[in-house]
Design a protein around this motif. Sequence first.
Motif, PDB file in Angstrom:
ATOM      1  N   UNK A 199       1.030  -1.161   0.078  1.00 24.60           N
ATOM      2  CA  UNK A 199       0.026  -0.002   0.052  1.00 24.60           C
ATOM      3  C   UNK A 199       0.776   1.348  -0.023  1.00 24.60           C
ATOM      4  N   UNK A 200       0.297   2.438  -0.525  1.00 21.36           N
ATOM      5  CA  UNK A 200       1.024   3.672  -0.579  1.00 21.36           C
ATOM      6  C   UNK A 200       2.111   3.806  -1.385  1.00 21.36           C
ATOM      7  N   UNK A 201       2.236   3.081  -2.382  1.00 25.44           N
ATOM      8  CA  UNK A 201       2.998   3.320  -3.464  1.00 25.44           C
ATOM      9  C   UNK A 201       2.810   4.411  -4.536  1.00 25.44           C
ATOM     10  N   UNK A 202       3.499   5.261  -4.824  1.00 27.11           N
ATOM     11  CA  UNK A 202       3.159   6.331  -5.765  1.00 27.11           C
ATOM     12  C   UNK A 202       3.560   6.011  -7.085  1.00 27.11           C
ATOM     13  N   UNK A 203       2.533   6.802  -8.178  1.00 30.50           N
ATOM     14  CA  UNK A 203       2.383   6.510  -9.290  1.00 30.50           C
ATOM     15  C   UNK A 203       3.836   6.502 -10.019  1.00 30.50           C
ATOM     16  N   UNK A 204       4.591   7.476  -9.581  1.00 28.52           N
ATOM     17  CA  UNK A 204       5.939   7.523 -10.465  1.00 28.52           C
ATOM     18  C   UNK A 204       7.173   6.669  -9.942  1.00 28.52           C
ATOM     19  N   UNK A 230       5.003   2.667 -12.056  1.00 30.05           N
ATOM     20  CA  UNK A 230       4.058   2.066 -11.418  1.00 30.05           C
ATOM     21  C   UNK A 230       2.686   2.256 -11.949  1.00 30.05           C
ATOM     22  N   UNK A 231       2.487   3.459 -12.337  1.00 28.89           N
ATOM     23  CA  UNK A 231       1.100   4.045 -12.840  1.00 28.89           C
ATOM     24  C   UNK A 231       0.723   3.004 -14.189  1.00 28.89           C
ATOM     25  N   UNK A 232       2.049   2.783 -15.189  1.00 28.25           N
ATOM     26  CA  UNK A 232       1.680   1.953 -16.142  1.00 28.25           C
ATOM     27  C   UNK A 232       1.224   0.680 -15.776  1.00 28.25           C
ATOM     28  N   UNK A 233       1.956   0.095 -14.780  1.00 27.87           N
ATOM     29  CA  UNK A 233       1.640  -1.393 -14.261  1.00 27.87           C
ATOM     30  C   UNK A 233       0.104  -1.419 -13.905  1.00 27.87           C
ATOM     31  N   UNK A 234      -0.019  -0.519 -13.088  1.00 26.14           N
ATOM     32  CA  UNK A 234      -1.680  -0.277 -12.452  1.00 26.14           C
ATOM     33  C   UNK A 234      -2.658  -0.152 -13.505  1.00 26.14           C
ATOM     34  N   UNK A 235      -2.242   0.635 -14.639  1.00 33.39           N
ATOM     35  CA  UNK A 235      -3.141   1.063 -15.882  1.00 33.39           C
ATOM     36  C   UNK A 235      -3.473  -0.761 -16.404  1.00 33.39           C
ATOM     37  N   UNK A 275      -5.889  -1.914  -2.774  1.00 34.53           N
ATOM     38  CA  UNK A 275      -5.137  -0.825  -2.310  1.00 34.53           C
ATOM     39  C   UNK A 275      -4.962  -0.031  -3.576  1.00 34.53           C
ATOM     40  N   UNK A 276      -5.009  -0.696  -4.843  1.00 35.37           N
ATOM     41  CA  UNK A 276      -4.339   0.121  -6.042  1.00 35.37           C
ATOM     42  C   UNK A 276      -5.502   0.447  -7.022  1.00 35.37           C
ATOM     43  N   UNK A 277      -6.373  -0.419  -6.964  1.00 37.70           N
ATOM     44  CA  UNK A 277      -7.641  -0.190  -8.172  1.00 37.70           C
ATOM     45  C   UNK A 277      -8.831  -0.313  -7.262  1.00 37.70           C
ATOM     46  N   UNK A 326     -19.558   1.288 -13.309  1.00 42.40           N
ATOM     47  CA  UNK A 326     -18.746   2.405 -13.366  1.00 42.40           C
ATOM     48  C   UNK A 326     -17.351   2.539 -13.186  1.00 42.40           C
ATOM     49  N   UNK A 327     -16.578   1.184 -13.295  1.00 43.47           N
ATOM     50  CA  UNK A 327     -15.127   1.173 -12.951  1.00 43.47           C
ATOM     51  C   UNK A 327     -14.583   1.553 -14.026  1.00 43.47           C
ATOM     52  N   UNK A 328     -13.530   2.574 -13.940  1.00 47.24           N
ATOM     53  CA  UNK A 328     -12.936   3.144 -15.068  1.00 47.24           C
ATOM     54  C   UNK A 328     -11.222   2.949 -15.018  1.00 47.24           C
ATOM     55  N   UNK A 329     -10.828   3.219 -15.862  1.00 43.70           N
ATOM     56  CA  UNK A 329      -9.282   3.165 -15.850  1.00 43.70           C
ATOM     57  C   UNK A 329      -8.801   4.684 -16.339  1.00 43.70           C
ATOM     58  N   UNK A 330      -7.899   5.576 -15.581  1.00 47.49           N
ATOM     59  CA  UNK A 330      -7.373   6.600 -15.893  1.00 47.49           C
ATOM     60  C   UNK A 330      -6.094   6.312 -16.698  1.00 47.49           C
ATOM     61  N   UNK A 331      -6.129   6.649 -18.013  1.00 45.01           N
ATOM     62  CA  UNK A 331      -4.817   6.658 -19.008  1.00 45.01           C
ATOM     63  C   UNK A 331      -3.712   7.515 -18.451  1.00 45.01           C
ATOM     64  N   UNK A 332      -2.707   6.763 -18.041  1.00 44.20           N
ATOM     65  CA  UNK A 332      -1.529   7.542 -17.692  1.00 44.20           C
ATOM     66  C   UNK A 332      -0.794   8.568 -18.602  1.00 44.20           C
TER      67      UNK A 332
END
Length: 365
Positions: free
Chosen positions: A234-239, A277-282, A338-340, A357-363
């Motif tokens: 938990x707590x990992x930032x996108x960059x 990390x934001x691309x892995x989440x995506x 924690x991440x999605x 309404x689950x969505x994905x924000x394009x990084x």
Amino acid sequence: MKQFILVAGVDYEFKGVDFRVFCDNRMKRILLANRVKEEMTFKIFDFRRGEVVTHDITYPGGKQATKTTKLTPSPFKSISRANYDRSVSSSGETDYRFKDGQRNTMSILDIYNEVQHIGASAPGTLFELSFFSHSWIDGPILVNSYDDGIMYITVPPSTTPMPFVLPSGMRDPDDMDPRAAKDFISPTMNTTALNNFQKAFHGRGYIWIWGCTFPLPVHEILVKIEHHPSYKERGLTDDVVFKITNFNAAQADFLESWIKTELGGPFPDKKKIEIKFKFLKYFFCKVTRASYTYHIARNAKVKAYGGLMGTYSVYDSGSLPLMSVHKGFVRHFNFYKNYLGFAFDPEGRMYGEYKPGFTCTVPRP
């Protein structure tokens, strides 16, 4: 009256699993929890037996009474090994594929039609639509049929079936299983049919897909991310940048194929991947949105419970057993939570709650 539709697929692996038992157990569990003695109707669709059985539950004088009726004669043929082509792989595994040209068995379309009928005749009364079967990313595997996009027709005076390539978006009439990309659009569902499909569900209604959702590359990639030194539960930032050197070629190709556009191109070096990390989440978000569980939730406009991408289900033991997600996926559960933003089913079976309404924000790079 509350309505429930319970669907039993075929154990096309022929390893002795009778999914009808889970439907019966589900009904019994719901009735045991019905302490206020609400009247209920359970309709069970059994693909293997070709049966549709309705149980109407009432409480005259406070005592439970059950009226059971079977659709007779059934328009659906039963299914056995004779309905399958058998093959053995080089590794010795036996595969059973539903034969083409069989259009007299139960189909996912029959389930959709039943839901639509409720929406038209008794809107807002469907509380649960459950599928007990084997399953994969594209939903329940009810018979293990294939969508090859070809229909064979015989044009007199010839007696030889000729192949006919189906238009894009049209379901293969030999295919009895769900297809997320085709099922909720015309010609399978026109606007009226989709509207009735949505109207059927009560405001607290839901869909439950009890089988596996285990694309192996998704599981393998997530495991390697979870064991990477840069990862935190938990707590990992996108960059945060992950430098990954342990993906095999198939894993690197799979990840790249899903997010190449967002990355602005292919990986420069698949043996030494550097990725935020934001691309892995995506990637995991995008795979999730490709699933049948998400598509049926979005199109029914109700939540759907199903396995999270990269997890599989197991059969319960004990009294009135059902199915649950294997408890060994704790780290996967925490990642999705924690991440999605995923929640889980209210029975503690660790099926993810897919919201319409689950969505994905394009990084951005």
